[in-house]
Write a protein that holds these residues in place. Structure first.
Motif, short mmCIF file in Angstrom:
data_model
loop_
_atom_site.label_atom_id
_atom_site.label_comp_id
_atom_site.label_asym_id
_atom_site.label_seq_id
_atom_site.Cartn_x
_atom_site.Cartn_y
_atom_site.Cartn_z
N MET A 1 47.32 -0.02 -15.40
CA MET A 1 46.47 0.31 -16.54
C MET A 1 46.90 -0.36 -17.84
SD MET A 1 43.75 2.19 -16.52
CE MET A 1 42.78 3.26 -15.49
N PHE A 2 48.20 -0.60 -17.99
CA PHE A 2 48.68 -1.16 -19.25
C PHE A 2 48.10 -2.56 -19.45
CE2 PHE A 2 51.73 -3.52 -21.86
CZ PHE A 2 51.77 -2.69 -22.97
N GLY A 3 47.47 -2.78 -20.61
CA GLY A 3 46.87 -4.06 -20.92
C GLY A 3 45.47 -4.25 -20.36
N LEU A 4 44.92 -3.19 -19.75
CA LEU A 4 43.57 -3.26 -19.20
C LEU A 4 42.55 -2.81 -20.25
CD1 LEU A 4 41.64 -3.62 -16.74
CD2 LEU A 4 42.08 -1.21 -16.21
N TYR A 5 41.47 -3.56 -20.38
CA TYR A 5 40.40 -3.21 -21.32
C TYR A 5 39.07 -3.23 -20.57
CZ TYR A 5 43.67 -3.96 -25.16
OH TYR A 5 44.74 -3.89 -26.02
N VAL A 6 38.24 -2.25 -20.86
CA VAL A 6 36.89 -2.21 -20.33
C VAL A 6 35.91 -2.31 -21.49
CG1 VAL A 6 35.15 -0.78 -19.19
CG2 VAL A 6 37.44 -0.93 -18.24
N VAL A 7 34.97 -3.23 -21.36
CA VAL A 7 33.97 -3.46 -22.41
C VAL A 7 32.60 -3.15 -21.83
CG1 VAL A 7 32.98 -5.12 -24.03
CG2 VAL A 7 35.41 -5.29 -23.39
N LEU A 8 31.89 -2.22 -22.46
CA LEU A 8 30.50 -1.95 -22.11
C LEU A 8 29.62 -2.50 -23.24
CD1 LEU A 8 30.57 1.72 -20.74
CD2 LEU A 8 30.22 -0.39 -19.44
N SER B 1 20.29 -9.10 -30.07
CA SER B 1 21.68 -8.73 -30.32
C SER B 1 22.13 -7.72 -29.28
CB SER B 1 21.85 -8.15 -31.73
OG SER B 1 21.12 -6.93 -31.85
N ALA B 2 23.43 -7.44 -29.28
CA ALA B 2 23.99 -6.47 -28.34
C ALA B 2 25.09 -5.69 -29.04
CB ALA B 2 24.54 -7.16 -27.10
N SER B 3 25.28 -4.47 -28.61
CA SER B 3 26.34 -3.60 -29.13
C SER B 3 27.44 -3.48 -28.07
CB SER B 3 25.79 -2.22 -29.47
OG SER B 3 24.75 -2.32 -30.42
N PHE B 4 28.69 -3.45 -28.54
CA PHE B 4 29.85 -3.48 -27.64
C PHE B 4 30.74 -2.27 -27.88
CE2 PHE B 4 28.32 -7.72 -27.89
CZ PHE B 4 28.72 -8.41 -26.75
N LEU C 1 38.60 6.11 -18.84
CA LEU C 1 38.46 4.81 -19.47
C LEU C 1 36.99 4.46 -19.68
CD1 LEU C 1 40.10 2.33 -20.43
CD2 LEU C 1 39.88 1.40 -18.12
N LEU C 2 36.18 4.70 -18.67
CA LEU C 2 34.74 4.43 -18.79
C LEU C 2 34.08 5.36 -19.80
CD1 LEU C 2 33.77 3.88 -15.04
CD2 LEU C 2 33.87 2.16 -16.84
N GLU C 3 34.55 6.59 -19.83
CA GLU C 3 33.97 7.55 -20.77
C GLU C 3 34.26 7.13 -22.21
OE1 GLU C 3 35.61 11.66 -21.04
OE2 GLU C 3 33.61 12.22 -20.30
N ARG C 4 35.48 6.65 -22.48
CA ARG C 4 35.81 6.22 -23.83
C ARG C 4 35.04 4.95 -24.21
NH1 ARG C 4 41.06 6.93 -22.10
NH2 ARG C 4 41.59 4.75 -22.50
N ALA C 5 34.87 4.03 -23.25
CA ALA C 5 34.10 2.82 -23.53
C ALA C 5 32.65 3.17 -23.84
CB ALA C 5 34.17 1.86 -22.34
#
Length: 348
Positions: A218-225, A307-310, A324-328
């Motif tokens: 998990m350390f250093g992992l980022y999820v972008v929606l 445009s898009a929101s991130f 993680l998905l919930e926070r994204a």
């Protein structure tokens, strides 16, 4: 990648096979110089082997080398077989004739490795017919006179061995081709099940599998929606066909701007996901900001500006994929709430 690995492995096997053949041929040439065939033709074959080894080492085209090796080796040992059939005492020459038949058998195996089953069968039958014609021409009249019966029986055994190998290798090649086709179909079905048909990007199933694997570290992992802003209005105003074109273009722009190692997929509807790794939030947010600009900077055909929101969430030790998905998702909601066309990072 898999094809490259197989090709490199085949190249390595060929290289060492040729390299090991060179000293053997040299020793035969040194210790048996009295035989005309060995004395005159072995040096030429040795030079050809050196040339093939050199070209294999320097990454020359593998297919052309394969064909040269097969054609030259077939011609060389057919000439050798004819030489020992017709030159000198047949009984004394039979050891060389028998060894040449074994080389022909190994050459048949090589034919089915290099070529498909059909061409392997054609070339194997051609070898069989040539050796059969040579033997019958040499022994046919003499066996009728009661001479060289033992040699004739040995010749028949060798020809039957070649013929049996031709049939057996063809059967194995057909089975191999069928198994290879079945394997390709399985891989295609696996890929189709994990590919979004509209954008060609990984779908939700593929992304879920990547996230499951990435969650081990998990350390250093980022999820972008990311969500295309006002996408419903695009569909309502221009139609779903135009909306599909917008989705494909967004996917294309994102894919062309991704960093190496990041994974982009379509999460569902007008929502995309990017799985990223980074040493710092600053680097990741800067990369995501570039993606946002790539969408918003150039107008889209027919619809103009899009445009898009991130929403970005960083993984932490002990985190779960669900959290993680919930926070994204919450960060994405916040980006939309604050006016859209922006990047928001979820608090830890």
């Amino acid at each position: 990648m898999r094809l490259d690995w197989a090709s490199n492995r085949k190249r390595t096997v060929y290289f060492w096979g040729v390299v090991l053949a060179i000293p053997v041929l040299i020793l035969i040439w040194i210790f048996r110089p009295e035989e005309g065939f060995i004395h005159w033709l072995y040096p030429l074959f040795i030079l050809l082997c050196v040339s093939w080894a050199w070209r294999l080492f320097h990454k020359a085209k593998l297919e052309s080398i394969e064909r040269e090796v097969v054609a030259t080796t077939a011609a060389f040992f057919t000439i050798k077989l004819g030489y020992y059939f017709f030159w000198g005492d047949l009984t004394k020459n039979w050891v060389e004739i028998e060894s040449t038949y074994w080389v022909m058998a190994f050459l048949m195996i090589l034919l089915y490795i290099i070529f498909d089953a059909r061409r392997g069968l054609i070339y194997s039958l051609a070898l069989f017919v040539m050796t059969l014609a040579l033997g019958l021409f040499r022994l046919g009249s003499e066996i009728a006179l009661g001479q060289h019966r033992e040699e004739f029986l040995a010749f028949v055994r060798s020809e039957m061995r070649l013929f049996a190998m031709t049939g057996l290798l063809y059967t194995l090649a057909i089975i191999k081709d069928q198994l290879a086709d079945a394997h390709r179909q399985v891989l295609q079905m696996h890929a189709l099940a994990r590919t979004d048909p509209l954008t060609g990007l990984p779908n939700r199933l593929a992304l879920s599998e990547v996230l499951e694997e990435a969650s081990q570290h998990m350390f250093g992992l980022y999820v972008v929606l990311l969500d295309i802003d006002h996408f419903k209005q695009i569909n309502d105003r221009y139609g779903h066909d135009v909306g599909d074109q917008v989705l494909k273009e967004v996917g294309r722009r994102l894919r062309s701007s991704l960093r190496k190692g990041d994974m982009l997929g379509r999460w569902g509807g007008e929502e995309f996901m990017i799985v990223m790794r980074g040493e710092s939030q600053h680097d990741v947010l800067a990369a995501v900001e570039r993606l946002r600009e790539d969408i918003a900077f150039w107008p889209f055909d027919q619809v103009g500006a899009v445009s898009a929101s991130f929403g970005v969430a960083e993984g932490h030790i002990g985190d779960s994929i669900h959290n993680l998905l919930e926070r994204a998702d919450k960060a994405l909601y916040q980006a939309k709430h604050l006016g859209r066309n922006r990047v928001e990072l979820s608090p830890a």
